[in-house]
Design an enzyme around this catalytic site. Structure first.
Site, mmCIF file in Angstrom:
data_model
loop_
_atom_site.group_PDB
_atom_site.id
_atom_site.type_symbol
_atom_site.label_atom_id
_atom_site.label_comp_id
_atom_site.label_asym_id
_atom_site.label_seq_id
_atom_site.Cartn_x
_atom_site.Cartn_y
_atom_site.Cartn_z
ATOM 1 N N GLU A 182 0.870 -1.182 0.000
ATOM 2 C CA GLU A 182 0.000 0.000 0.000
ATOM 3 C C GLU A 182 0.906 1.230 0.000
ATOM 4 O O GLU A 182 1.831 1.325 0.809
ATOM 5 C CB GLU A 182 -0.897 -0.043 1.244
ATOM 6 C CG GLU A 182 -1.560 1.278 1.621
ATOM 7 C CD GLU A 182 -2.416 1.888 0.531
ATOM 8 O OE1 GLU A 182 -3.327 1.203 0.047
ATOM 9 O OE2 GLU A 182 -2.137 3.051 0.170
ATOM 10 N N ASP A 242 -6.312 -3.973 -5.557
ATOM 11 C CA ASP A 242 -7.448 -3.181 -5.064
ATOM 12 C C ASP A 242 -7.027 -1.723 -5.033
ATOM 13 O O ASP A 242 -6.742 -1.142 -3.983
ATOM 14 C CB ASP A 242 -7.834 -3.656 -3.668
ATOM 15 C CG ASP A 242 -8.961 -2.805 -3.071
ATOM 16 O OD1 ASP A 242 -9.001 -2.671 -1.826
ATOM 17 O OD2 ASP A 242 -9.775 -2.263 -3.850
HETATM 18 N N1 SAM Z 1 -12.266 -0.379 -3.513
HETATM 19 C C1 SAM Z 1 -11.717 0.854 -4.043
HETATM 20 C C2 SAM Z 1 -12.017 0.977 -5.514
HETATM 21 O O1 SAM Z 1 -12.412 -0.021 -6.114
HETATM 22 O O2 SAM Z 1 -11.853 2.079 -6.029
HETATM 23 C C3 SAM Z 1 -10.240 0.911 -3.754
HETATM 24 C C4 SAM Z 1 -10.024 1.097 -2.314
HETATM 25 S S1 SAM Z 1 -8.413 1.145 -1.670
HETATM 26 C C5 SAM Z 1 -8.662 2.412 -0.528
HETATM 27 C C6 SAM Z 1 -7.406 1.864 -2.927
HETATM 28 C C7 SAM Z 1 -5.973 1.958 -2.404
HETATM 29 O O3 SAM Z 1 -5.023 1.972 -3.463
HETATM 30 C C8 SAM Z 1 -5.694 3.213 -1.567
HETATM 31 O O4 SAM Z 1 -5.395 2.836 -0.241
HETATM 32 C C9 SAM Z 1 -4.486 3.869 -2.256
HETATM 33 O O5 SAM Z 1 -3.604 4.505 -1.362
HETATM 34 C C10 SAM Z 1 -3.872 2.658 -2.937
HETATM 35 N N2 SAM Z 1 -2.961 2.958 -4.044
HETATM 36 C C11 SAM Z 1 -3.126 3.857 -5.041
HETATM 37 N N3 SAM Z 1 -2.062 3.841 -5.873
HETATM 38 C C12 SAM Z 1 -1.184 2.897 -5.377
HETATM 39 C C13 SAM Z 1 0.090 2.412 -5.790
HETATM 40 N N4 SAM Z 1 0.694 2.893 -6.887
HETATM 41 N N5 SAM Z 1 0.673 1.432 -5.057
HETATM 42 C C14 SAM Z 1 0.056 0.935 -3.948
HETATM 43 N N6 SAM Z 1 -1.145 1.359 -3.480
HETATM 44 C C15 SAM Z 1 -1.768 2.333 -4.208
#
Ligand code: SAM
Length: 283
Positions: A105, A156
């Site tokens: 994350e 995700d």
């Molecule tokens: N269920 C949601 C949806 O379908 O849109 C997604 C929820 S989850 C909160 C999305 C996560 O992806 C966030 O915690 C965000 O910080 C993470 N994220 C975004 N870009 C990322 C990356 N390049 N590497 C790792 N995590 C990432």
């Protein structure tokens, strides 16, 4: 009464009343807000887009997890990219076969704030001894990590804007393939088809060079507005996306799961998509 208005689609969106603002911050990576809404309960949004709500999160998390996990059968090692709210992790850990989960994350603040304000999402999952949390860019991890491969990889991530954009690239999919065991399963959230058809087309084009079986399955999540969300599937085993429903039923009963959305019949039918979706996909 103040309103949260989503900014994902041009000319169409949703508004939720902010009945109680719980937290708002520009983190190192994105704008984060968590508020209470009288209908959906607590809501988290990143960069103006609803990520998850207490009331409907079970739908998305059950379908993102139990479809690949029950299709693969007895997965030992699972990789989660993103998923900072902990809902995916919570569901993965329900599978007794799981020995290790690595979660990558990018934003520690999302994990910390969701533990505080959305505790039922992770429900203690981050403290499970089987879990390793890496605060890193998922793209860099899948391209560079020197680590034992995984049986299931679940992406995700946010939508393809901001830090999430790289998680919809060919390089990312190539990296995920690199970290999968033979016949392992990759799934990813892939947007609401009616509203973001280009996401479906792009993902099929970018994912299909790496997997023999590239397809999508559908789920309708109320706060992912505009119809069914397409979840991307990649696997080199052509059969496991088409398992007989009696086998899925056996595995579901043996798992001890008691889902509120997922059933073996819903699993099997989810891979049958409407004609307008099929027509967007190359034959
Ligand atoms: N269920 C949601 C949806 O379908 O849109 C997604 C929820 S989850 C909160 C999305 C996560 O992806 C966030 O915690 C965000 O910080 C993470 N994220 C975004 N870009 C990322 C990356 N390049 N590497 C790792 N995590 C990432």
């Amino acid at each position: 009464m103040s309103l949260f208005t989503e900014t994902l689609s041009d000319g169409y969106g949703q508004s939720l009343s902010i009945d109680e603002l719980l937290f708002e911050q520009q983190t190192d990576h994105q704008h984060l807000i968590i508020f209470r809404n009288r209908f959906f309960g607590r809501v988290m949004a990143l960069d103006g887009i609803v990520q998850t709500t207490e009331r409907d999160e079970f739908i998305y998390h059950e379908m993102m997890v139990h479809v690949p996990m029950l299709a693969f059968g007895a997965a030992r090692r699972v990789l989660i990219i993103g998923g900072g709210d902990g809902g995916i992790l919570r569901e993965v850990l329900k599978h007794q076969s799981v020995e290790e989960v690595v979660q990558v994350e990018i934003d520690q603040a999302v994990i910390d704030l969701c533990k505080t304000f959305l505790p039922n999402h992770s429900a203690g999952a981050f403290d499970d001894p089987r879990v390793t949390i890496n605060i890193a860019d998922g793209m860099a991890f899948v391209c560079e990590a020197d680590i034992e491969p995984f049986d299931v990889i679940i992406s995700d991530c946010t939508d393809p804007i901001g830090p999430g954009e790289v998680l919809f690239s060919s390089e990312f999919y190539q990296g995920c393939k690199r970290l999968l065991n033979p016949n392992g399963v990759f799934v990813a959230q892939n947007g609401v088809v009616f509203m973001q058809p280009e996401e479906l087309i792009n993902t099929q084009h970018r994912l299909s060079p790496y997997f023999t079986d590239t397809r999508f399955y559908g789920v309708a999540v109320p706060t992912y507005i505009g119809g069914i969300m397409a979840l991307a599937w990649g696997c080199d085993d052509l059969q496991i996306s088409k398992l007989d429903i009696s086998l899925l039923q056996q595995r579901y009963q043996a798992s001890g799961l008691n889902c509120r959305y997922y059933t073996p019949a819903v699993h099997a039918s989810a891979f049958h998509l409407p004609a307008y979706v099929q027509n967007l996909l190359e034959p």
